[in-house]
Structure formats: structure tokens, C-alpha cells
Write an enzyme that holds these catalytic residues in place. Structure first.
Site, mmCIF file in Angstrom:
data_model
loop_
_atom_site.group_PDB
_atom_site.id
_atom_site.type_symbol
_atom_site.label_atom_id
_atom_site.label_comp_id
_atom_site.label_asym_id
_atom_site.label_seq_id
_atom_site.Cartn_x
_atom_site.Cartn_y
_atom_site.Cartn_z
ATOM 1 C CE1 TYR A 148 -3.603 2.613 0.607
ATOM 2 C CE2 TYR A 148 -2.306 3.323 2.505
ATOM 3 C CZ TYR A 148 -3.346 3.531 1.617
ATOM 4 O OH TYR A 148 -4.134 4.652 1.736
ATOM 5 C CG ASP A 243 5.729 3.803 1.029
ATOM 6 O OD1 ASP A 243 5.997 4.460 2.059
ATOM 7 O OD2 ASP A 243 4.579 3.681 0.575
ATOM 8 C CE LYS A 271 0.605 4.536 8.440
ATOM 9 N NZ LYS A 271 0.733 4.007 7.105
HETATM 10 C C1 LIG Z 1 0.191 4.605 5.755
HETATM 11 C C2 LIG Z 1 0.982 4.396 4.520
HETATM 12 C C3 LIG Z 1 0.947 5.290 3.444
HETATM 13 C C4 LIG Z 1 -0.012 6.450 3.390
HETATM 14 O O1 LIG Z 1 0.227 7.375 4.381
HETATM 15 P P1 LIG Z 1 -0.955 8.408 4.772
HETATM 16 O O2 LIG Z 1 -0.301 9.293 5.777
HETATM 17 O O3 LIG Z 1 -2.064 7.577 5.310
HETATM 18 O O4 LIG Z 1 -1.321 9.102 3.525
HETATM 19 C C5 LIG Z 1 1.811 5.092 2.398
HETATM 20 N N1 LIG Z 1 2.663 4.070 2.384
HETATM 21 C C6 LIG Z 1 2.723 3.180 3.384
HETATM 22 C C7 LIG Z 1 3.715 2.080 3.344
HETATM 23 C C8 LIG Z 1 1.875 3.303 4.486
HETATM 24 O O5 LIG Z 1 1.913 2.397 5.457
#
Ligand SMILES: *Cc1c(COP(=O)(O)O)cnc(C)c1O
Length: 419
Positions: A148, A243, A271
Site C-alpha cells: 500500500y 516506501d 507515520k
Molecule cells: C500509511 C501508509 C501510506 C499512506 O500514508 P498516509 O499518511 O495515510 O497518507 C503510504 N505508504 C505506506 C507504506 C503506508 O503504510
């Protein structure tokens, strides 16, 4: 009583008002408890490892705002930094010293030259993809299913139901033309990745991956796979994007990049980096980053980017993430996973006997072979234990989940029975 928002506002009344005013009653879909037997629980407070609902119940929290709260709720140092900043002001839209402090702190500890702050992980990914496309002057992106990357159009893509190799949007509202530029592979499938590089030679701008996929359960990857992605992308003039929105500052300070000693071209954070306030970041070499406006021709901006409150909360959080803190977190996480497993393997009636708890660092995932996550979620909720409300979400352990909390967890799981 004094803690409650308003007398007479029960969970039920809050929910019915929300449902008529907010789509699905929520501002992010997972909060709706869709597919579960429970109604969403309205929370109004948090302290340490606990959250409190509007009707006065407390829960040991393993959602922790989906990851940012690695120190627990209401950490005193973060609170103090926020209060101090509140007296100075909370948004200027100018240059300010707070983001520079956080930048210094990060770049002196990570093998990255420049950083730009945004407001979410989604924005960080969106910016990283634009940078990669601009740098390579190519359009196609390789992504892996099960990873994701937030809700930017280019990442809301799944494997097509028609011809092999085709892709389609996984959300309505994403144009087919956007989907066509994102190529999807199974994690670990190097053969197809190699074939695709040959087939689309000179067209692939970036490979993006969650180096520790944690949004579809917890799917740790072999170092060799990630290393191979590094090599293939390098050979093809393609940028590798890690990511690390979840794994950054969680799998140790430097995330997977440091843990596995693999250097991506661009890293995205989110996060934990904001300590519970909205922060995302994209970081890379100066050469790649300086393509961005005002120096280069890649446009990127944000009215509230690097907001002082978020910057000081991020710094006050990250400053506490010492090697000792990570050892402590690791130890607590192991104990928690064992506490769950013990219970799950022995639960009376055997209903949950086929659940497995997989833990890696301070993330864990409860998978089920036979039983329903629905039932598990309801049972835990009734025992005052709050999991993220979806079978695909991982659980997050914080530093506040200490010995006392683990003792309490054991009690809540076991209901005082002698094990
Ligand atoms: C949570 C998450 C996102 C998106 O971050 P938001 O602050 O919710 O937009 C993108 N990549 C990864 C791996 C994530 O866990």
C-alpha cells in the site's frame, strides 16, 4: 463524567449523527469497522498504551493511530514540545527554524542528503513518483501487489482481470490511462520483473516497494529480493523507491534501508516521523531533490507543509528513539506476541485455536486459518483490547506497552484464569 465530550452523547448518538453528515460516518474507510460485527467505537482520549471511549471504557491499544504513536499516547516530552510551540504560534507559511532542526536531526542519522516535508505518506509517495518520472524522463512505475502506498491515483492499481500483465484501477475515479502506466507484480517475482524491464526497456521510471510490507498482513521480504530489485533498477537507469512510511523509525531508526543495508534512490516517510501529527517526507540525494521547485521544474508545494507543531512533535518523538528504546520495544513486542499466542492457542472452546501471531520488531499480525477475524476482534474488544479494525492491518506496539501493560493484557486475555 467530566471527561466526556457532552452529557448524553453516547456512542450510538455520535454514530447516527456521523452517518448522516460524513460519508460512511468516517474520514478514512477502515475506521468504519466494515465487515465486522461491531459498531465503530468513538474514542475521546489516550494515555500511554490505553485509549478511552466516550462511554468511559478503556482499551489496551494495539492500533496506536495506525503506527505513528511509537511512544504511546500523550507522551510527556511530545506534549511539552507542543505546548511550548503553541505559545509561539502554529503556522506561518514562511521559513522557520523548526523544520530545520528536524532536518538536521534526520540527515545526520540517515544516508540521505536532502529532505522535503509534506503532510502525509500519500503526498510523500506522490512526490517521490513525480521526482522519479522527472529524473528519468520516463512514465512507467513498477509496484507490487499487497503493498500500500497511500491513495494517489497511480498507486490505486491492481492486476487486470483480463490479459496477463494488464492493470486496472482499484478505485473508481482513476482513469485507465493512469492505470496503464503502473505495472503490478507479485512480491518476490523477480522473473516477471526482469522480463518487464526487457519488454519496456528505457520506459520504467521507478520501482516502488514497501521494503517491509505491512498493509496486507506482515510480509517480510528476503534481503536477496530487495537487493536484486536494487541491482535491476540500477542497471536499467530506473530509480528504486523504498516506501518506509511504516517501517521507517520502527525497524530501528533507519528502517529497512539500514537494517538490510540496501540504498534506495528515494525514501518516503510518514507515520512515526510526525509523532502523531500530520507529516510525510520525501528524501534522496541533492541531485534528485533539487529537481524540485524552486530550483528545478518539478512542481511540489504545501500551504501547511512543515507546520511548526508537527515539526516539534516529530523531533520530540524521534529524539527518544535511541538504540536502547528499540531494544526495549523489541523485548516488549516479543512478550506481547507470546501473550497473545499463549491465549489464542488455549482459548476455551478452541474458537481461536487456529490464530497465529506473527511478530517482527514492534509489528505483529494475527492471522487466522479457520476462525473469523470478526469473532476475534469482537472478543478482544469486549475484553478491553483494541486491534486495528481489519484483518489486513497489523498491530502496533509502543514503548508504553511496558511490563505493567503486558501484565494487564495477560489478565484481560485470560480473565484471571490460571494458565
Ligand atoms: C500509511 C501508509 C501510506 C499512506 O500514508 P498516509 O499518511 O495515510 O497518507 C503510504 N505508504 C505506506 C507504506 C503506508 O503504510
Amino acid at each position: 463524567m467530566g471527561r466526556h465530550i457532552k452529557a448524553m452523547e453516547t456512542n450510538e448518538t455520535l454514530l447516527s449523527r456521523s452517518l448522516s453528515l460524513i460519508p460512511g460516518g468516517v474520514h478514512s474507510p477502515v475506521r468504519s469497522f466494515k465487515g465486522l460485527n461491531e459498531k465503530p467505537v468513538f474514542m475521546e482520549g489516550g494515555k500511554g498504551a490505553y485509549i478511552y471511549d466516550v462511554e468511559g471504557r478503556d482499551y489496551i491499544d494495539f492500533c496506536m493511530s495506525f503506527g505513528p504513536l511509537i511512544l504511546g499516547h500523550g507522551d510527556p516530552a511530545v506534549k511539552e514540545a507542543l505546548e511550548e510551540q503553541l505559545t509561539r504560534g502554529w503556522s506561518y507559511g514562511t521559513c522557520e527554524p523548526y523544520s530545520l532542526k528536524l532536518t538536521d536531526f534526520l540527515l545526520s542519522r540517515l544516508p540521505l542528503e536532502q529532505i522535503r516535508f509534506v503532510n502525509s505518506g500519500t503526498e510523500a509517495v506522490m512526490t517521490a513518483l513525480r521526482l522519479a518520472r522527472a529524473y528519468t524522463r520516463r512514465d512507467k512505475i513498477i509496484k507490487f501487489s499487497g503493498c500500500y502506498h497511500g491513495h494517489t491515483d497511480a498507486m490505486l492499481i491492481k492486476a487486470g482481470s483480463g490479459l496477463a500483465g494488464t492493470t486496472e484501477a482499484s478505485s473508481a475515479g482513476v482513469p485507465p490511462a493512469v492505470a496503464a502506466d503502473t505495472l503490478i507484480f507479485e512480491l518476490g517475482d523477480l522473473e516477471d520483473v526482469r522480463k518487464t524491464f526487457a519488454r519496456y526497456s528505457g520506459q520504467i521510471a521507478a520501482v516502488i516497494i514497501e521494503p517491509l510490507p505491512a498493509n496486507n498482513g506482515l510480509l517480510p521480504q528476503e534481503r536477496e529480493f530487495l537487493q536484486e530489485l536494487r541491482s535491476i533498477s540500477q542497471e536499467n537507469g530506473t530509480l528504486l523507491i523504498f516506501d518506509e512510511v511504516i517501517s521507517g523509525f520502527r525497524i530501528g531508526f533507519g528502517g529497512i534501508m539500514e537494517d538490510l543495508q540496501i540504498a534506495p534512490d528515494i525514501v518516503t516517510y510518514g507515520k512515526i516521523i510526525g509523532g502523531g501529527l500530520p507529516v510525510g517526507a520525501v528524501a534522496s540525494s541533492a541531485e534528485i531533490m533539487e529537481q524540485m521547485a524552486p530550483i528545478g521544474d518539478v512542481y511540489q508545494a504545501g500551504t501547511l507543509s512543515a507546520g511548526p507543531l508537527a515539526m516539534v512533535a516529530g523531533l520530540a518523538t524521534l529524539e527518544q528513539l535511541t538504540p536502547e528504546a528499540y531494544s526495549k520495544l523489541e523485548k516488549q513486542s516479543g512478550q506481547i506476541a507470546r501473550t497473545f499466542k499463549h491465549w489464542l492457542a488455549n482459548y476455551q472452546g478452541g474458537i481461536f485455536s487456529s490464530f497465529e501471531v506473527i511478530s517482527k520488531h514492534s509489528l505483529f499480525w494475527i492471522t487466522s486459518k479457520r476462525a473469523n477475524f470478526k469473532d476475534l476482534f469482537s472478543t478482544l474488544l469486549s475484553k478491553g483490547i483494541y486491534l486495528a479494525p481489519s484483518a489486513y492491518e497489523v498491530g502496533f506496539v509502543s514503548l508504553a506497552h511496558d511490563e505493567r501493560v503486558i501484565g494487564e493484557l495477560e489478565k484481560r486475555l485470560w480473565g484471571g484464569q490460571i494458565n
